[in-house]
Scaffold this motif. Structure first.
Motif, mmCIF file in Angstrom:
data_model
loop_
_atom_site.group_PDB
_atom_site.id
_atom_site.type_symbol
_atom_site.label_atom_id
_atom_site.label_comp_id
_atom_site.label_asym_id
_atom_site.label_seq_id
_atom_site.Cartn_x
_atom_site.Cartn_y
_atom_site.Cartn_z
ATOM 1 N N MET A 1 0.840 -1.178 0.000
ATOM 2 C CA MET A 1 0.000 0.000 0.000
ATOM 3 C C MET A 1 0.886 1.242 0.000
ATOM 4 S SD MET A 1 -3.093 -0.619 2.630
ATOM 5 C CE MET A 1 -3.258 -2.278 3.230
ATOM 6 N N ALA A 2 1.066 1.804 -1.144
ATOM 7 C CA ALA A 2 1.891 3.001 -1.259
ATOM 8 C C ALA A 2 1.284 4.152 -0.464
ATOM 9 C CB ALA A 2 2.023 3.385 -2.718
ATOM 10 N N ASN A 3 2.153 4.940 0.115
ATOM 11 C CA ASN A 3 1.737 6.128 0.874
ATOM 12 C C ASN A 3 0.844 5.817 2.073
ATOM 13 O OD1 ASN A 3 3.195 7.932 -0.754
ATOM 14 N ND2 ASN A 3 1.571 7.860 -2.286
ATOM 15 N N THR A 4 0.971 4.622 2.620
ATOM 16 C CA THR A 4 0.238 4.269 3.836
ATOM 17 C C THR A 4 1.259 4.128 4.954
ATOM 18 O OG1 THR A 4 -1.450 3.100 2.584
ATOM 19 C CG2 THR A 4 -1.274 2.573 4.926
ATOM 20 N N TYR A 5 1.063 4.906 6.000
ATOM 21 C CA TYR A 5 1.980 4.889 7.128
ATOM 22 C C TYR A 5 1.168 4.628 8.388
ATOM 23 C CZ TYR A 5 4.631 7.235 3.526
ATOM 24 O OH TYR A 5 5.241 7.533 2.343
ATOM 25 N N SER A 6 1.677 3.750 9.218
ATOM 26 C CA SER A 6 0.918 3.431 10.433
ATOM 27 C C SER A 6 1.862 3.034 11.550
ATOM 28 C CB SER A 6 -0.075 2.299 10.178
ATOM 29 O OG SER A 6 0.620 1.092 9.891
ATOM 30 N N GLN A 7 1.335 3.111 12.750
ATOM 31 C CA GLN A 7 2.050 2.678 13.938
ATOM 32 C C GLN A 7 0.978 2.118 14.872
ATOM 33 O OE1 GLN A 7 3.708 5.571 16.833
ATOM 34 N NE2 GLN A 7 5.671 4.769 16.116
ATOM 35 N N LEU A 8 0.712 0.830 14.734
ATOM 36 C CA LEU A 8 -0.357 0.179 15.476
ATOM 37 C C LEU A 8 0.237 -0.941 16.322
ATOM 38 C CD1 LEU A 8 -2.768 -0.168 12.418
ATOM 39 C CD2 LEU A 8 -2.804 1.629 14.162
ATOM 40 N N TYR A 9 0.111 -0.810 17.630
ATOM 41 C CA TYR A 9 0.632 -1.811 18.556
ATOM 42 C C TYR A 9 -0.533 -2.411 19.323
ATOM 43 C CZ TYR A 9 4.978 0.624 17.535
ATOM 44 O OH TYR A 9 6.040 1.195 16.899
ATOM 45 N N ILE A 10 -0.649 -3.724 19.242
ATOM 46 C CA ILE A 10 -1.778 -4.414 19.863
ATOM 47 C C ILE A 10 -1.265 -5.554 20.742
ATOM 48 C CG2 ILE A 10 -3.925 -5.695 19.463
ATOM 49 C CD1 ILE A 10 -4.075 -2.909 18.290
ATOM 50 N N GLN A 11 -1.765 -5.603 21.968
ATOM 51 C CA GLN A 11 -1.520 -6.753 22.828
ATOM 52 C C GLN A 11 -2.732 -7.678 22.673
ATOM 53 O OE1 GLN A 11 -0.606 -8.132 27.402
ATOM 54 N NE2 GLN A 11 -1.246 -6.039 27.079
ATOM 55 N N ILE A 12 -2.463 -8.891 22.265
ATOM 56 C CA ILE A 12 -3.493 -9.902 22.067
ATOM 57 C C ILE A 12 -3.400 -10.882 23.232
ATOM 58 C CG2 ILE A 12 -4.320 -11.726 20.533
ATOM 59 C CD1 ILE A 12 -2.616 -10.247 18.295
ATOM 60 N N VAL A 13 -4.546 -11.210 23.805
ATOM 61 C CA VAL A 13 -4.584 -12.137 24.937
ATOM 62 C C VAL A 13 -5.675 -13.165 24.659
ATOM 63 C CG1 VAL A 13 -4.888 -12.376 27.430
ATOM 64 C CG2 VAL A 13 -3.933 -10.251 26.494
ATOM 65 N N PHE A 14 -5.329 -14.442 24.792
ATOM 66 C CA PHE A 14 -6.354 -15.479 24.693
ATOM 67 C C PHE A 14 -5.953 -16.684 25.523
ATOM 68 C CE2 PHE A 14 -3.835 -15.604 20.740
ATOM 69 C CZ PHE A 14 -3.353 -16.906 20.730
ATOM 70 N N ALA A 15 -6.953 -17.509 25.825
ATOM 71 C CA ALA A 15 -6.776 -18.604 26.778
ATOM 72 C C ALA A 15 -6.909 -19.963 26.109
ATOM 73 C CB ALA A 15 -7.818 -18.487 27.892
ATOM 74 N N VAL A 16 -6.362 -20.952 26.776
ATOM 75 C CA VAL A 16 -6.593 -22.342 26.420
ATOM 76 C C VAL A 16 -8.062 -22.646 26.710
ATOM 77 C CG1 VAL A 16 -5.997 -24.744 27.007
ATOM 78 C CG2 VAL A 16 -4.203 -22.977 26.953
ATOM 79 N N LYS A 17 -8.680 -23.449 25.858
ATOM 80 C CA LYS A 17 -10.089 -23.786 26.062
ATOM 81 C C LYS A 17 -10.285 -24.359 27.469
ATOM 82 C CE LYS A 17 -14.064 -25.899 24.006
ATOM 83 N NZ LYS A 17 -14.608 -26.528 22.803
ATOM 84 N N GLY A 18 -11.291 -23.822 28.141
ATOM 85 C CA GLY A 18 -11.575 -24.255 29.505
ATOM 86 C C GLY A 18 -10.561 -23.744 30.513
#
Length: 152
Positions: A1-18
């Motif tokens: 994507m030309a001319n697209t600039y971003s700074q996105l930081y995401i913490q993802i959290v998920f668990a083992v089933k049950g």
């Protein structure tokens, strides 16, 4: 994507089933390396990864060329398949449905990285349920307790 600039930081959290304690200490590094490969192959940047036997935290720098939901779907489905193919446990390994995603600015990264790296220390005094609920409250996310976790 030309001319697209971003700074996105995401913490993802998920668990083992049950919320079962299925990620053993001696296998977690292999699982984390595999997940790192998934993220890298999606051309995203892994910044930190760690967790406990019942859940995982992943901090990524995400580009706008992929949806967060697609990235998490790929991480969960591919890593589940990998874990099951290794036959590290009796029965089928699965991640719980859903995930938490929390965004951060660049100036917050060092604190988030330290938090992820020190999971064992945090969980000496706080359960995963308490930690996750605290995140939801901190980020002002509306939630209903009965939908947060699938119990065993």
């Amino acid at each position: 994507m030309a001319n697209t600039y971003s700074q996105l930081y995401i913490q993802i959290v998920f668990a083992v089933k049950g919320r079962q304690n299925l990620i053993s200490r001696n296998k977690k590094d292999e699982i984390y390396k595999y997940i790192t490969g998934i993220i890298t192959n999606q051309k995203q940047k892994l910044i930190a990864i760690n967790g406990m036997p019942d859940h995982i935290h992943i901090l990524v720098g995400i580009k706008p060329n992929i949806s967060l939901s697609d990235l998490v779907r790929d991480i969960k489905s591919s890593s589940s398949k990998f874990i099951n193919e290794q036959k590290w446990m009796n029965g089928k390994f699965e991640w719980q449905t859903g995930f938490g995603a929390f965004s951060y600015g660049h100036s917050q990264l060092n604190n988030v990285i330290k938090y992820i790296e020190n999971q064992e220390e945090h969980h000496k005094t706080k359960t995963f349920s308490e930690e996750y609920t605290a995140f939801l409250k901190l980020f002002n996310i509306d939630f209903r307790n009965e939908y947060l976790f699938e119990d065993v």
